[in-house]
Design a protein around this motif. Structure first.
Motif, PDB file in Angstrom:
ATOM      1  N   VAL A   1       0.711  -1.012  -0.006  1.00  0.00           N
ATOM      2  CA  VAL A   1       0.033   0.052   0.037  1.00  0.00           C
ATOM      3  C   VAL A   1       1.126   1.198   0.062  1.00  0.00           C
ATOM      4  O   VAL A   1       2.006   1.432   0.753  1.00  0.00           O
ATOM      5  CB  VAL A   1      -0.874  -0.147   1.361  1.00  0.00           C
ATOM      6  CG1 VAL A   1      -1.803   1.427   1.195  1.00  0.00           C
ATOM      7  CG2 VAL A   1      -1.919  -1.089   1.196  1.00  0.00           C
ATOM      8  N   VAL A   2       0.594   2.209  -0.814  1.00  0.00           N
ATOM      9  CA  VAL A   2       1.339   3.377  -0.921  1.00  0.00           C
ATOM     10  C   VAL A   2       0.677   4.591  -0.172  1.00  0.00           C
ATOM     11  O   VAL A   2      -0.778   4.643  -0.455  1.00  0.00           O
ATOM     12  CB  VAL A   2       1.277   3.940  -2.326  1.00  0.00           C
ATOM     13  CG1 VAL A   2       2.118   5.165  -2.465  1.00  0.00           C
ATOM     14  CG2 VAL A   2       2.419   3.215  -3.098  1.00  0.00           C
ATOM     15  N   GLU A   3       1.139   5.135   0.951  1.00  0.00           N
ATOM     16  CA  GLU A   3       0.779   6.247   1.700  1.00  0.00           C
ATOM     17  C   GLU A   3       1.114   7.452   1.180  1.00  0.00           C
ATOM     18  O   GLU A   3       2.253   7.623   0.912  1.00  0.00           O
ATOM     19  CB  GLU A   3       0.909   5.954   3.073  1.00  0.00           C
ATOM     20  CG  GLU A   3       0.455   4.626   3.975  1.00  0.00           C
ATOM     21  CD  GLU A   3       0.666   4.416   5.157  1.00  0.00           C
ATOM     22  OE1 GLU A   3       1.159   5.554   5.931  1.00  0.00           O
ATOM     23  OE2 GLU A   3       0.068   3.255   5.622  1.00  0.00           O
ATOM     24  N   ARG A   4      -0.077   8.481   0.811  1.00  0.00           N
ATOM     25  CA  ARG A   4       0.457   9.792   0.313  1.00  0.00           C
ATOM     26  C   ARG A   4      -0.229  10.786   1.283  1.00  0.00           C
ATOM     27  O   ARG A   4      -1.236  10.877   1.860  1.00  0.00           O
ATOM     28  CB  ARG A   4       0.086   9.957  -1.146  1.00  0.00           C
ATOM     29  CG  ARG A   4       0.555   8.791  -1.836  1.00  0.00           C
ATOM     30  CD  ARG A   4       0.054   8.917  -3.255  1.00  0.00           C
ATOM     31  NE  ARG A   4      -1.367   8.395  -3.227  1.00  0.00           N
ATOM     32  CZ  ARG A   4      -2.306   8.752  -4.338  1.00  0.00           C
ATOM     33  NH1 ARG A   4      -1.884   9.163  -5.268  1.00  0.00           N
ATOM     34  NH2 ARG A   4      -3.386   8.448  -4.009  1.00  0.00           N
ATOM     35  N   ILE A   5       0.604  12.013   1.618  1.00  0.00           N
ATOM     36  CA  ILE A   5      -0.135  12.852   2.479  1.00  0.00           C
ATOM     37  C   ILE A   5      -1.285  13.775   1.592  1.00  0.00           C
ATOM     38  O   ILE A   5      -1.272  13.847   0.446  1.00  0.00           O
ATOM     39  CB  ILE A   5       1.026  14.033   2.736  1.00  0.00           C
ATOM     40  CG1 ILE A   5       0.489  14.955   3.975  1.00  0.00           C
ATOM     41  CG2 ILE A   5       1.608  14.806   1.668  1.00  0.00           C
ATOM     42  CD1 ILE A   5       1.613  15.641   4.773  1.00  0.00           C
ATOM     43  N   ASN A   6      -2.155  13.759   2.592  1.00  0.00           N
ATOM     44  CA  ASN A   6      -3.464  14.435   2.047  1.00  0.00           C
ATOM     45  C   ASN A   6      -4.210  14.012   0.952  1.00  0.00           C
ATOM     46  O   ASN A   6      -4.806  14.441   0.218  1.00  0.00           O
ATOM     47  CB  ASN A   6      -3.408  16.088   1.970  1.00  0.00           C
ATOM     48  CG  ASN A   6      -2.709  16.676   3.094  1.00  0.00           C
ATOM     49  OD1 ASN A   6      -3.296  16.263   4.200  1.00  0.00           O
ATOM     50  ND2 ASN A   6      -2.003  17.675   2.769  1.00  0.00           N
ATOM     51  N   GLN A   7      -3.842  12.642   0.389  1.00  0.00           N
ATOM     52  CA  GLN A   7      -4.400  11.634  -0.446  1.00  0.00           C
ATOM     53  C   GLN A   7      -4.956  10.230  -0.163  1.00  0.00           C
ATOM     54  O   GLN A   7      -4.217   9.940   1.041  1.00  0.00           O
ATOM     55  CB  GLN A   7      -3.341  11.823  -1.774  1.00  0.00           C
ATOM     56  CG  GLN A   7      -3.245  12.852  -2.212  1.00  0.00           C
ATOM     57  CD  GLN A   7      -2.246  12.754  -3.423  1.00  0.00           C
ATOM     58  OE1 GLN A   7      -2.077  11.611  -4.139  1.00  0.00           O
ATOM     59  NE2 GLN A   7      -1.534  13.958  -4.045  1.00  0.00           N
ATOM     60  N   PRO A   8      -5.719   9.592  -0.635  1.00  0.00           N
ATOM     61  CA  PRO A   8      -6.228   8.356  -0.124  1.00  0.00           C
ATOM     62  C   PRO A   8      -5.033   7.400  -0.568  1.00  0.00           C
ATOM     63  O   PRO A   8      -4.213   7.483  -1.346  1.00  0.00           O
ATOM     64  CB  PRO A   8      -7.256   7.941  -1.250  1.00  0.00           C
ATOM     65  CG  PRO A   8      -7.331   9.052  -2.178  1.00  0.00           C
ATOM     66  CD  PRO A   8      -6.510  10.217  -1.936  1.00  0.00           C
ATOM     67  N   ASN A   9      -4.889   6.414   0.400  1.00  0.00           N
ATOM     68  CA  ASN A   9      -3.974   5.301   0.036  1.00  0.00           C
ATOM     69  C   ASN A   9      -4.537   4.620  -1.265  1.00  0.00           C
ATOM     70  O   ASN A   9      -5.452   4.466  -1.443  1.00  0.00           O
ATOM     71  CB  ASN A   9      -4.137   4.107   1.252  1.00  0.00           C
ATOM     72  CG  ASN A   9      -3.418   4.763   2.515  1.00  0.00           C
ATOM     73  OD1 ASN A   9      -2.863   5.986   2.558  1.00  0.00           O
ATOM     74  ND2 ASN A   9      -3.707   4.307   3.886  1.00  0.00           N
ATOM     75  N   ILE A  10      -3.104   3.880  -1.672  1.00  0.00           N
ATOM     76  CA  ILE A  10      -3.645   3.156  -2.945  1.00  0.00           C
ATOM     77  C   ILE A  10      -2.799   2.066  -3.117  1.00  0.00           C
ATOM     78  O   ILE A  10      -1.753   1.962  -2.416  1.00  0.00           O
ATOM     79  CB  ILE A  10      -3.183   4.065  -4.424  1.00  0.00           C
ATOM     80  CG1 ILE A  10      -1.792   4.319  -4.375  1.00  0.00           C
ATOM     81  CG2 ILE A  10      -3.913   5.311  -4.522  1.00  0.00           C
ATOM     82  CD1 ILE A  10      -1.100   5.271  -5.531  1.00  0.00           C
ATOM     83  N   LEU A  11      -3.283   1.147  -3.798  1.00  0.00           N
ATOM     84  CA  LEU A  11      -2.706  -0.271  -3.914  1.00  0.00           C
ATOM     85  C   LEU A  11      -1.560  -0.146  -4.868  1.00  0.00           C
ATOM     86  O   LEU A  11      -1.408   0.581  -5.867  1.00  0.00           O
ATOM     87  CB  LEU A  11      -3.383  -1.429  -4.339  1.00  0.00           C
ATOM     88  CG  LEU A  11      -4.490  -1.961  -3.459  1.00  0.00           C
ATOM     89  CD1 LEU A  11      -5.560  -2.970  -4.120  1.00  0.00           C
ATOM     90  CD2 LEU A  11      -3.783  -2.699  -2.126  1.00  0.00           C
ATOM     91  N   CYS A  12      -0.384  -0.954  -4.668  1.00  0.00           N
ATOM     92  CA  CYS A  12       0.591  -0.786  -5.634  1.00  0.00           C
ATOM     93  C   CYS A  12       1.229  -2.164  -5.838  1.00  0.00           C
ATOM     94  O   CYS A  12       1.110  -3.293  -5.041  1.00  0.00           O
ATOM     95  CB  CYS A  12       1.982  -0.436  -4.696  1.00  0.00           C
ATOM     96  SG  CYS A  12       3.482  -0.220  -5.771  1.00  0.00           S
TER      97      CYS A  12
END
Length: 79
Positions: free
Chosen positions: A14-25
């Motif tokens: 899982v990719v975690e990004r600030i102020n954005q939803p997590n996304i699958l990698c």
């Protein structure tokens, strides 16, 4: 998070990004191998299919991403 149907075994994390939803990698090598081994594509066909249908499929801010091994050229300065 959005998933690609039939590719759960290719999820890298899982990719975690600030102020954005997590996304699958997804692990790109695993995705391409699956297209070749389970879908009967050549390596060239698998790369073309992935590029157009998976990488090119924008489904909003939760669109999955793909991980590939870094190569030296990825780190070269633009100078």
């Amino acid at each position: 998070m959005r998933k690609m149907n039939g590719f759960d075994d290719c999820i890298a994390g899982v990719v975690e990004r600030i102020n954005q939803p997590n996304i699958l990698c997804y692990d790109l090598d695993k995705v391409l191998k699956k297209l070749v081994n389970e879908h009967g594509m050549t390596e060239e066909e698998a790369l073309e299919y992935w590029s157009y249908n998976q990488l090119g499929a924008w489904v909003g801010d939760t669109t999955p991403c793909f991980l590939r091994p870094a190569i030296e050229e990825d780190f070269e300065d633009d100078e």
